[in-house]
Design a protein around this motif. Sequence first.
Motif, PDB file in Angstrom:
ATOM      1  N   HIS A  58      -3.048   1.987  -3.933  1.00  0.00           N
ATOM      2  CA  HIS A  58      -3.343   3.185  -3.141  1.00  0.00           C
ATOM      3  C   HIS A  58      -4.807   3.080  -2.745  1.00  0.00           C
ATOM      4  O   HIS A  58      -5.685   2.981  -3.606  1.00  0.00           O
ATOM      5  CB  HIS A  58      -3.106   4.459  -3.950  1.00  0.00           C
ATOM      6  CG  HIS A  58      -3.685   5.683  -3.305  1.00  0.00           C
ATOM      7  ND1 HIS A  58      -3.260   6.139  -2.076  1.00  0.00           N
ATOM      8  CD2 HIS A  58      -4.679   6.509  -3.699  1.00  0.00           C
ATOM      9  CE1 HIS A  58      -3.959   7.222  -1.758  1.00  0.00           C
ATOM     10  NE2 HIS A  58      -4.825   7.452  -2.728  1.00  0.00           N
ATOM     11  N   ASN A  59      -5.071   3.033  -1.440  1.00  0.00           N
ATOM     12  CA  ASN A  59      -6.432   2.967  -0.923  1.00  0.00           C
ATOM     13  C   ASN A  59      -6.665   4.206  -0.076  1.00  0.00           C
ATOM     14  O   ASN A  59      -6.198   4.270   1.062  1.00  0.00           O
ATOM     15  CB  ASN A  59      -6.627   1.701  -0.087  1.00  0.00           C
ATOM     16  CG  ASN A  59      -8.051   1.552   0.415  1.00  0.00           C
ATOM     17  OD1 ASN A  59      -8.814   2.510   0.471  1.00  0.00           O
ATOM     18  ND2 ASN A  59      -8.405   0.335   0.788  1.00  0.00           N
ATOM     19  N   PRO A  60      -7.368   5.207  -0.611  1.00  0.00           N
ATOM     20  CA  PRO A  60      -7.562   6.442   0.147  1.00  0.00           C
ATOM     21  C   PRO A  60      -8.379   6.256   1.422  1.00  0.00           C
ATOM     22  O   PRO A  60      -8.344   7.111   2.303  1.00  0.00           O
ATOM     23  CB  PRO A  60      -8.277   7.364  -0.848  1.00  0.00           C
ATOM     24  CG  PRO A  60      -8.892   6.458  -1.853  1.00  0.00           C
ATOM     25  CD  PRO A  60      -8.016   5.243  -1.915  1.00  0.00           C
ATOM     26  N   ASN A 117       0.839  -1.197   0.000  1.00  0.00           N
ATOM     27  CA  ASN A 117       0.000   0.000   0.000  1.00  0.00           C
ATOM     28  C   ASN A 117       0.867   1.238   0.000  1.00  0.00           C
ATOM     29  O   ASN A 117       1.827   1.331   0.763  1.00  0.00           O
ATOM     30  CB  ASN A 117      -0.915   0.012   1.225  1.00  0.00           C
ATOM     31  CG  ASN A 117      -2.080  -0.933   1.065  1.00  0.00           C
ATOM     32  OD1 ASN A 117      -3.168  -0.534   0.703  1.00  0.00           O
ATOM     33  ND2 ASN A 117      -1.835  -2.211   1.325  1.00  0.00           N
ATOM     34  N   LYS A 173      -7.734   2.781 -11.913  1.00  0.00           N
ATOM     35  CA  LYS A 173      -8.696   3.159 -10.886  1.00  0.00           C
ATOM     36  C   LYS A 173      -9.611   1.961 -10.625  1.00  0.00           C
ATOM     37  O   LYS A 173      -9.955   1.222 -11.544  1.00  0.00           O
ATOM     38  CB  LYS A 173      -9.500   4.375 -11.316  1.00  0.00           C
ATOM     39  CG  LYS A 173      -8.642   5.633 -11.358  1.00  0.00           C
ATOM     40  CD  LYS A 173      -9.497   6.887 -11.442  1.00  0.00           C
ATOM     41  CE  LYS A 173      -8.653   8.127 -11.485  1.00  0.00           C
ATOM     42  NZ  LYS A 173      -7.947   8.433 -10.270  1.00  0.00           N
ATOM     43  N   ASP A 207       2.419   3.800  -9.482  1.00  0.00           N
ATOM     44  CA  ASP A 207       3.056   3.695 -10.800  1.00  0.00           C
ATOM     45  C   ASP A 207       4.572   3.557 -10.681  1.00  0.00           C
ATOM     46  O   ASP A 207       5.190   2.733 -11.364  1.00  0.00           O
ATOM     47  CB  ASP A 207       2.708   4.917 -11.654  1.00  0.00           C
ATOM     48  CG  ASP A 207       1.232   4.950 -12.045  1.00  0.00           C
ATOM     49  OD1 ASP A 207       0.589   3.872 -12.098  1.00  0.00           O
ATOM     50  OD2 ASP A 207       0.723   6.057 -12.302  1.00  0.00           O
ATOM     51  N   TYR A 258      -6.711   2.779  -6.422  1.00  0.00           N
ATOM     52  CA  TYR A 258      -5.888   2.656  -7.624  1.00  0.00           C
ATOM     53  C   TYR A 258      -5.003   1.444  -7.401  1.00  0.00           C
ATOM     54  O   TYR A 258      -4.296   1.365  -6.387  1.00  0.00           O
ATOM     55  CB  TYR A 258      -5.062   3.927  -7.795  1.00  0.00           C
ATOM     56  CG  TYR A 258      -4.262   4.012  -9.065  1.00  0.00           C
ATOM     57  CD1 TYR A 258      -4.886   4.240 -10.290  1.00  0.00           C
ATOM     58  CD2 TYR A 258      -2.879   3.910  -9.038  1.00  0.00           C
ATOM     59  CE1 TYR A 258      -4.148   4.361 -11.454  1.00  0.00           C
ATOM     60  CE2 TYR A 258      -2.130   4.029 -10.192  1.00  0.00           C
ATOM     61  CZ  TYR A 258      -2.767   4.254 -11.400  1.00  0.00           C
ATOM     62  OH  TYR A 258      -2.031   4.372 -12.549  1.00  0.00           O
ATOM     63  N   ALA A 276       0.966   5.796  -0.679  1.00  0.00           N
ATOM     64  CA  ALA A 276       0.239   7.018  -0.343  1.00  0.00           C
ATOM     65  C   ALA A 276      -0.434   7.693  -1.530  1.00  0.00           C
ATOM     66  O   ALA A 276      -1.291   8.552  -1.332  1.00  0.00           O
ATOM     67  CB  ALA A 276       1.180   8.004   0.341  1.00  0.00           C
ATOM     68  N   SER A 277      -0.076   7.328  -2.773  1.00  0.00           N
ATOM     69  CA  SER A 277      -0.654   8.024  -3.923  1.00  0.00           C
ATOM     70  C   SER A 277      -0.651   7.122  -5.154  1.00  0.00           C
ATOM     71  O   SER A 277       0.065   6.118  -5.218  1.00  0.00           O
ATOM     72  CB  SER A 277       0.131   9.297  -4.223  1.00  0.00           C
ATOM     73  OG  SER A 277       1.402   8.966  -4.767  1.00  0.00           O
ATOM     74  N   GLU A 278      -1.444   7.523  -6.141  1.00  0.00           N
ATOM     75  CA  GLU A 278      -1.452   6.811  -7.411  1.00  0.00           C
ATOM     76  C   GLU A 278      -0.088   6.897  -8.088  1.00  0.00           C
ATOM     77  O   GLU A 278       0.391   5.922  -8.666  1.00  0.00           O
ATOM     78  CB  GLU A 278      -2.540   7.384  -8.320  1.00  0.00           C
ATOM     79  CG  GLU A 278      -3.940   7.112  -7.809  1.00  0.00           C
ATOM     80  CD  GLU A 278      -5.034   7.681  -8.703  1.00  0.00           C
ATOM     81  OE1 GLU A 278      -4.745   8.101  -9.853  1.00  0.00           O
ATOM     82  OE2 GLU A 278      -6.198   7.699  -8.248  1.00  0.00           O
ATOM     83  N   ALA A 279       0.552   8.051  -8.004  1.00  0.00           N
ATOM     84  CA  ALA A 279       1.883   8.216  -8.601  1.00  0.00           C
ATOM     85  C   ALA A 279       2.888   7.259  -7.975  1.00  0.00           C
ATOM     86  O   ALA A 279       3.734   6.684  -8.673  1.00  0.00           O
ATOM     87  CB  ALA A 279       2.363   9.662  -8.460  1.00  0.00           C
ATOM     88  N   ASP A 280       2.788   7.052  -6.661  1.00  0.00           N
ATOM     89  CA  ASP A 280       3.681   6.110  -5.990  1.00  0.00           C
ATOM     90  C   ASP A 280       3.435   4.683  -6.468  1.00  0.00           C
ATOM     91  O   ASP A 280       4.376   3.892  -6.596  1.00  0.00           O
ATOM     92  CB  ASP A 280       3.515   6.183  -4.472  1.00  0.00           C
ATOM     93  CG  ASP A 280       4.102   7.442  -3.866  1.00  0.00           C
ATOM     94  OD1 ASP A 280       4.870   8.152  -4.555  1.00  0.00           O
ATOM     95  OD2 ASP A 280       3.791   7.708  -2.682  1.00  0.00           O
TER      96      ASP A 280
END
Length: 143
Positions: A127-129, A78, A105, A86, A111, A80-84
């Motif tokens: 990434h799970n917000p 897991n 998504k 990728d 994501y 912190a972000s979608e960019a992470d």
Amino acid sequence: MPLPLNLSLVTLGVADIARSTAFYEALGLKAARDSNANVTFFNTSGPVLSVYSRAALAADAQLPSEGDGFRGLSLAWNLASEADVDKAIVRIVAAGGKLIKAAEKTFWGGYSGYAADPDDHLWEIVHNPGFPFDDAGRLRAPE
């Protein structure tokens, strides 16, 4: 009072300990001091990860070692972000892993993509917000 269930160590049965050690080191983990030619231990922010001979692990559990394909299990990383997500997938592939499913998504608002290590252990890179990290950097499911 029952003993608390704590996931403390995950052992992956692998075909080649040296190859798997090199793969996880390429992802930034460092072999722990007690590692040797028969097993490698890595400290993570959660449980200890170890790589051990698949045949020896099966023998220890008194089970057959043959069989492959989907094992009914995935590990998750897991972020912190979608960019992470990728960036992590690129890093896994560069280290010798395989892209299984490109990140996208999800229906639940996150994501996620899938990659496999050299022994086809499935990793969800996600990434799970809705699942925050605590002050120690551990993922926490909302209570």
